[in-house]
Scaffold this active site. Structure first.
Site, PDB file in Angstrom:
ATOM      1  N   LYS A  65      -0.001  -1.684   0.008  1.00 57.72           N
ATOM      2  CA  LYS A  65       0.074  -0.213   0.458  1.00 57.72           C
ATOM      3  C   LYS A  65       0.892   1.082  -0.403  1.00 57.72           C
ATOM      4  CE  LYS A  65      -4.563  -1.155   2.379  1.00 57.72           C
ATOM      5  NZ  LYS A  65      -5.225  -1.673   3.224  1.00 57.72           N
ATOM      6  N   ASP A 100     -10.163   2.942   2.679  1.00 56.49           N
ATOM      7  CA  ASP A 100      -9.763   2.301   4.099  1.00 56.49           C
ATOM      8  C   ASP A 100     -11.007   3.632   4.488  1.00 56.49           C
ATOM      9  OD1 ASP A 100      -9.511  -0.649   3.147  1.00 56.49           O
ATOM     10  OD2 ASP A 100      -6.708   0.731   3.758  1.00 56.49           O
TER      11      ASP A 100
HETATM   12  P1  NAP Z   1       0.107  -3.156  11.841  1.00 59.65           P
HETATM   13  O1  NAP Z   1       0.244  -2.061  10.527  1.00 59.65           O
HETATM   14  O2  NAP Z   1       1.269  -3.932  11.884  1.00 59.65           O
HETATM   15  O3  NAP Z   1      -0.725  -2.386  13.152  1.00 59.65           O
HETATM   16  C1  NAP Z   1      -0.587  -2.847  13.985  1.00 59.65           C
HETATM   17  C2  NAP Z   1      -1.004  -2.562  14.880  1.00 59.65           C
HETATM   18  O4  NAP Z   1      -1.855  -3.507  15.903  1.00 59.65           O
HETATM   19  C3  NAP Z   1      -0.101  -1.456  15.738  1.00 59.65           C
HETATM   20  O5  NAP Z   1      -1.015  -0.727  16.851  1.00 59.65           O
HETATM   21  C4  NAP Z   1       0.515  -2.493  17.155  1.00 59.65           C
HETATM   22  O6  NAP Z   1       0.965  -1.274  18.304  1.00 59.65           O
HETATM   23  C5  NAP Z   1      -1.011  -3.385  17.212  1.00 59.65           C
HETATM   24  N1  NAP Z   1      -0.554  -4.544  18.025  1.00 59.65           N
HETATM   25  C6  NAP Z   1      -0.089  -5.410  17.529  1.00 59.65           C
HETATM   26  N2  NAP Z   1       0.071  -6.243  18.652  1.00 59.65           N
HETATM   27  C7  NAP Z   1      -0.504  -5.836  19.558  1.00 59.65           C
HETATM   28  C8  NAP Z   1      -0.462  -6.435  20.625  1.00 59.65           C
HETATM   29  N3  NAP Z   1      -0.024  -7.889  21.553  1.00 59.65           N
HETATM   30  N4  NAP Z   1      -1.147  -5.402  21.991  1.00 59.65           N
HETATM   31  C9  NAP Z   1      -1.093  -3.788  21.817  1.00 59.65           C
HETATM   32  N5  NAP Z   1      -1.018  -3.855  20.429  1.00 59.65           N
HETATM   33  C10 NAP Z   1      -0.885  -4.301  19.467  1.00 59.65           C
HETATM   34  O7  NAP Z   1      -1.749  -3.841  11.032  1.00 59.65           O
HETATM   35  P2  NAP Z   1      -2.717  -3.301  10.258  1.00 59.65           P
HETATM   36  O8  NAP Z   1      -2.601  -3.102   9.290  1.00 59.65           O
HETATM   37  O9  NAP Z   1      -3.010  -1.492  10.908  1.00 59.65           O
HETATM   38  O10 NAP Z   1      -3.922  -4.537  10.739  1.00 59.65           O
HETATM   39  C11 NAP Z   1      -5.026  -3.967  11.674  1.00 59.65           C
HETATM   40  C12 NAP Z   1      -6.055  -4.718  12.523  1.00 59.65           C
HETATM   41  O11 NAP Z   1      -7.153  -3.787  11.197  1.00 59.65           O
HETATM   42  C13 NAP Z   1      -6.047  -5.747  11.097  1.00 59.65           C
HETATM   43  O12 NAP Z   1      -6.922  -7.481  12.068  1.00 59.65           O
HETATM   44  C14 NAP Z   1      -6.141  -5.833  10.059  1.00 59.65           C
HETATM   45  O13 NAP Z   1      -6.451  -7.258   9.538  1.00 59.65           O
HETATM   46  C15 NAP Z   1      -7.420  -5.366  10.596  1.00 59.65           C
HETATM   47  N6  NAP Z   1      -7.916  -4.220   9.197  1.00 59.65           N
HETATM   48  C16 NAP Z   1      -8.883  -4.661   8.916  1.00 59.65           C
HETATM   49  C17 NAP Z   1      -9.279  -3.937   7.699  1.00 59.65           C
HETATM   50  C18 NAP Z   1     -10.959  -3.643   7.238  1.00 59.65           C
HETATM   51  O14 NAP Z   1     -11.119  -3.527   6.188  1.00 59.65           O
HETATM   52  N7  NAP Z   1     -11.658  -4.243   8.316  1.00 59.65           N
HETATM   53  C19 NAP Z   1      -8.544  -2.956   7.107  1.00 59.65           C
HETATM   54  C20 NAP Z   1      -7.847  -2.579   7.512  1.00 59.65           C
HETATM   55  C21 NAP Z   1      -6.565  -3.840   8.347  1.00 59.65           C
HETATM   56  P3  NAP Z   1       2.621  -1.621  17.716  1.00 59.65           P
HETATM   57  O15 NAP Z   1       2.955  -0.455  16.808  1.00 59.65           O
HETATM   58  O16 NAP Z   1       2.745  -1.383  19.934  1.00 59.65           O
HETATM   59  O17 NAP Z   1       3.217  -3.149  17.532  1.00 59.65           O
END
Ligand code: NAP
Length: 271
Positions: A65, A100
């Site tokens: 992305k 998004d």
């Molecule tokens: P990402 O860029 O890897 O970000 C992950 C986030 O989760 C960071 O803020 C991270 O905190 C936090 N995190 C991970 N493990 C954690 C833990 N054990 N305790 C507390 N915080 C934790 O991932 P992303 O792409 O943003 O995706 C995040 C979620 O959104 C995923 O589940 C994804 O499937 C979902 N999503 C859904 C949609 C939809 O259309 N519904 C679209 C996009 C994404 P740190 O910064 O501290 O590591």
């Protein structure tokens, strides 16, 4: 035939193909939705190749992305979010969008939740949180970003604050204690709740005046949403956000109203 698709790596378990193909069937369109999994160092060539092949539109997912931003001409919103998830090849150079963001606002609107003038909390500071925070900061009065890694929350808040009218603050996950009780809207944009039945927000902070969207959609009913429902909050599951980012991409590519119900049924059948 029109050809649309998705590039990412991996894309094997993507829910986008059945969702978009349901729309083509419903509207009797001669179109296909195909997935592509280029090597991470070939994403630029892949996007340029797609344009040369006459592909109509591509969705872009992890990890491309941000790369896509430099290959296409992003619109203002995609540039602010720093990520492109939808490419329209009908122009030269191709245009990049981030649907998004609209996925978040349309998911709330679909549940009769108005964001205008509200106090919002975003949990997380990764890719999804960036789209969520920009969307909320354009509509809400105040947005607080809470993240496990505080520096990332502060950096995201600083970026969002630069271009939005809302007051944007940041803190660690412990800052949820002070802001959820007065918030109107809460979005979980962390991956917490995806693999285990855990929640990033203590249940005792949730209340009946909240609208809670969990971006996690596997499972559809997360612990956070169960806790929120038990507290009397309005709940919006992550499949709605996923649905509406696809709906907006479809509408951008085709200029037609998307058959939302057919796309939703196809999506939920996979979940
Ligand atoms: P990402 O860029 O890897 O970000 C992950 C986030 O989760 C960071 O803020 C991270 O905190 C936090 N995190 C991970 N493990 C954690 C833990 N054990 N305790 C507390 N915080 C934790 O991932 P992303 O792409 O943003 O995706 C995040 C979620 O959104 C995923 O589940 C994804 O499937 C979902 N999503 C859904 C949609 C939809 O259309 N519904 C679209 C996009 C994404 P740190 O910064 O501290 O590591």
């Amino acid at each position: 035939m029109h050809v649309f698709g998705l590039i990412g790596n991996p894309v094997g378990h993507s829910l986008s193909p059945p969702m978009h193909e349901a729309a083509y069937r419903e509207l009797d369109m001669d179109a296909k939705y195909v997935t592509f999994e280029p090597d991470p160092d070939a994403v630029e060539a892949a996007i340029e190749g797609a344009a040369a092949l006459g592909i109509d539109g591509l969705n872009v997912t992890i990890p491309f992305k941000q790369d896509a931003l430099g290959v296409v001409e992003p619109d203002e919103l995609a540039a602010r979010i720093g990520a492109v998830n939808t490419i329209d090849f009908s122009t030269s150079p191709p245009r990049g969008y981030n649907t998004d963001a609209a996925g978040v606002s349309r998911a709330f609107a679909h549940h009769d939740v108005s964001l205008s003038g509200t106090d919002a909390v975003v949990v997380g500071a990764g890719g999804a949180a960036r789209a969520v925070a920009v969307t909320l900061a354009d509509a809400c009065n105040r947005v607080h970003v809470a993240n496990r890694t505080v520096e990332k929350a502060e950096s995201l808040a600083a970026d969002v604050r630069a271009d939005a009218p809302a007051t944007v603050t940041a803190g660690g996950l412990d800052s949820l204690d002070g802001c959820v009780s007065t918030a109107d809207v809460l979005v979980n944009a962390t991956s917490v709740g995806m693999e285990e039945d855990v929640t990033p927000v203590p249940a005792d902070l949730l209340h009946g005046d909240l609208a809670v969207l969990d971006a996690v959609y596997t499972p559809v009913e997360t612990r956070l949403l169960r806790d929120a429902a038990a507290a009397g909050a309005t709940t919006v599951d992550g499949a709605w956000m996923l649905l509406f980012q696809g709906v907006v991409a479809f509408e951008r590519w085709t200029g037609r109203d998307a058959p939302v119900e057919a796309m939703n049924a196809a999506l939920r059948a996979q979940l």
